[in-house]
Structure formats: C-alpha cells, structure tokens
Design an enzyme around this catalytic site. Structure first.
Site, PDB file in Angstrom:
ATOM      1  N   GLU A   1       0.999   3.793   1.936  1.00 25.13           N
ATOM      2  CA  GLU A   1       1.518   4.178   3.255  1.00 25.13           C
ATOM      3  C   GLU A   1       2.727   3.319   3.624  1.00 25.13           C
ATOM      4  O   GLU A   1       3.731   3.823   4.159  1.00 25.13           O
ATOM      5  CB  GLU A   1       0.415   4.000   4.314  1.00 25.13           C
ATOM      6  CG  GLU A   1      -0.809   4.896   4.093  1.00 25.13           C
ATOM      7  CD  GLU A   1      -1.896   4.267   3.229  1.00 25.13           C
ATOM      8  OE1 GLU A   1      -1.576   3.436   2.346  1.00 25.13           O
ATOM      9  OE2 GLU A   1      -3.074   4.625   3.425  1.00 25.13           O
TER      10      GLU A   1
ATOM     11  N   CYS B   1      -2.329  -0.697   7.455  1.00 27.71           N
ATOM     12  CA  CYS B   1      -1.495   0.512   7.426  1.00 27.71           C
ATOM     13  C   CYS B   1      -1.597   1.299   8.728  1.00 27.71           C
ATOM     14  O   CYS B   1      -0.599   1.825   9.213  1.00 27.71           O
ATOM     15  CB  CYS B   1      -1.863   1.384   6.235  1.00 27.71           C
ATOM     16  SG  CYS B   1      -1.354   0.637   4.667  1.00 27.71           S
TER      17      CYS B   1
ATOM     18  N   CYS C   1      -5.904   1.744   5.833  1.00 24.76           N
ATOM     19  CA  CYS C   1      -6.629   0.504   6.160  1.00 24.76           C
ATOM     20  C   CYS C   1      -6.125  -0.042   7.494  1.00 24.76           C
ATOM     21  O   CYS C   1      -5.226   0.520   8.118  1.00 24.76           O
ATOM     22  CB  CYS C   1      -6.420  -0.519   5.044  1.00 24.76           C
ATOM     23  SG  CYS C   1      -4.772  -1.246   5.068  1.00 24.76           S
TER      24      CYS C   1
ATOM     25  N   HIS D   1       0.847  -1.186   0.000  1.00 23.47           N
ATOM     26  CA  HIS D   1       0.000   0.000   0.000  1.00 23.47           C
ATOM     27  C   HIS D   1       0.892   1.249   0.000  1.00 23.47           C
ATOM     28  O   HIS D   1       2.067   1.187   0.369  1.00 23.47           O
ATOM     29  CB  HIS D   1      -0.901  -0.007   1.239  1.00 23.47           C
ATOM     30  CG  HIS D   1      -2.109  -0.885   1.105  1.00 23.47           C
ATOM     31  ND1 HIS D   1      -3.175  -0.836   1.973  1.00 23.47           N
ATOM     32  CD2 HIS D   1      -2.431  -1.829   0.168  1.00 23.47           C
ATOM     33  CE1 HIS D   1      -4.103  -1.709   1.598  1.00 23.47           C
ATOM     34  NE2 HIS D   1      -3.676  -2.329   0.513  1.00 23.47           N
TER      35      HIS D   1
END
Ligand SMILES: Nc1ccnc(=O)[nH]1
Length: 165
Positions: free
Chosen positions: A61, A91, A88, A59
């Site tokens: 992040e 993360c 999410c 992801h």
C-alpha cells in the site's frame, strides 16, 4: 464526473492487485499487491518490497501511494485503494492521511485485528467511507499459502509469530 463507488468492477481491479501480489511472491517478497483507481483507471500499482528493498515499512500500500503521491495530493478523495491483504495499522493510518476514503481488500488480517482499532478511533472511522473486505479472498489466500506458508499461519489463522512453525 461524480464519484460512483458502487459502479466499480471490484473483481477486475482486485485481479490487477493479485498480479502485483504474485510478482512480489515470485521475487521473494510477501505476496501482497495494491492498485489505486481513479475514474475507472489504475493510476498506481504497488507490491510488498520488504525483502528486495530491505525495508520493513515498504508494504504494498505504501509502495503504491508513494508512486502517485502528487496525484493523490489533488485527487485522493475520488480514489479507491484495492489491496490483496487488509491494510495494517501503519498502512491504514497512511491511507487516511493521504485522503483516500475508499478501501477494498481481499483477505482479512487476523493478526492485525483492525476492527476494534477502527471502531474505537473516530479519526480513522469517520474518514473511511467504504471499507470492503472479501473480494477475491480465495485467490489471495492461495497466493499467501503458495509463497509464504509462514504468513498464512499468522494472517489467516491468527497465530502469533512465535507460535507459527
Ligand atoms: N496489508 C499488508 C500486509 C503485509 N504486507 C503488506 O505489504 N501489506
């Protein structure tokens, strides 16, 4: 220098995260971008790489945090993470474990439904000093609609993956 969250130009930094999101969308990844800011400077940039890295956990992040991991080890508490979609569960947990305490995002993730998780988890809640959503929300929504109508159905409209066309 003392850390001053309210003095930061959130729109400016979110625009930089949106540039990362656009690049990700253009190369076939989900249009999500992240920048990490320390003392008014961007110290790391990241974007979603699920498709190009063939890796479900890359992801935006995570990408941005890995790229400045040793800086974070020393300075995370004075850093702000800007991301174009609400982090999410993976993360957000990673952000807190990295000692980042300030998060700014554009679009809220209806599918992840993070609010009840954060509210019920003191480990996470007590370590998020700022958690601010809605910054340049429309710009992020537009990128999602352009590059991933499927993600739009899930993240913006809260549809379940099986129900989204
Ligand atoms: N917040 C996010 C949602 C989906 N993908 C990402 O990279 N980031």
């Amino acid at each position: 220098m003392t850390f001053d969250f309210s003095g930061l130009d959130h729109d400016f930094f979110m625009r930089e995260a949106l540039k990362e999101a656009k690049e990700a969308g253009e190369r076939g990844d989900l249009p999500v971008g992240t920048v990490i800011v320390h003392a008014d400077k961007i110290i790391s940039r990241g974007s979603n790489r699920i498709e190009t890295a063939d890796n479900y956990i890359l992801h935006a992040e995570i990408d941005a945090m890995h790229k400045c991991a040793s800086f974070l080890k020393k300075h995370a508490r004075e850093c702000v993470l800007y991301t174009t979609v609400e982090p999410c569960i993976m993360c957000l947990a990673t952000i807190v474990m990295a000692n980042i305490r300030h998060v700014v995002f554009a679009v809220k993730d209806q599918y992840m439904n993070m609010d009840p998780f954060i509210a019920s988890n003191p480990y996470i809640k007590d370590r998020l000093y700022h958690y601010v959503g809605g910054v340049l929300k429309e710009e992020s929504e537009k990128l999602i609609q352009t590059y991933s109508p499927y993600m739009y159905q899930i993240v913006l409209l809260g549809k379940k993956p099986g129900d989204a066309p």
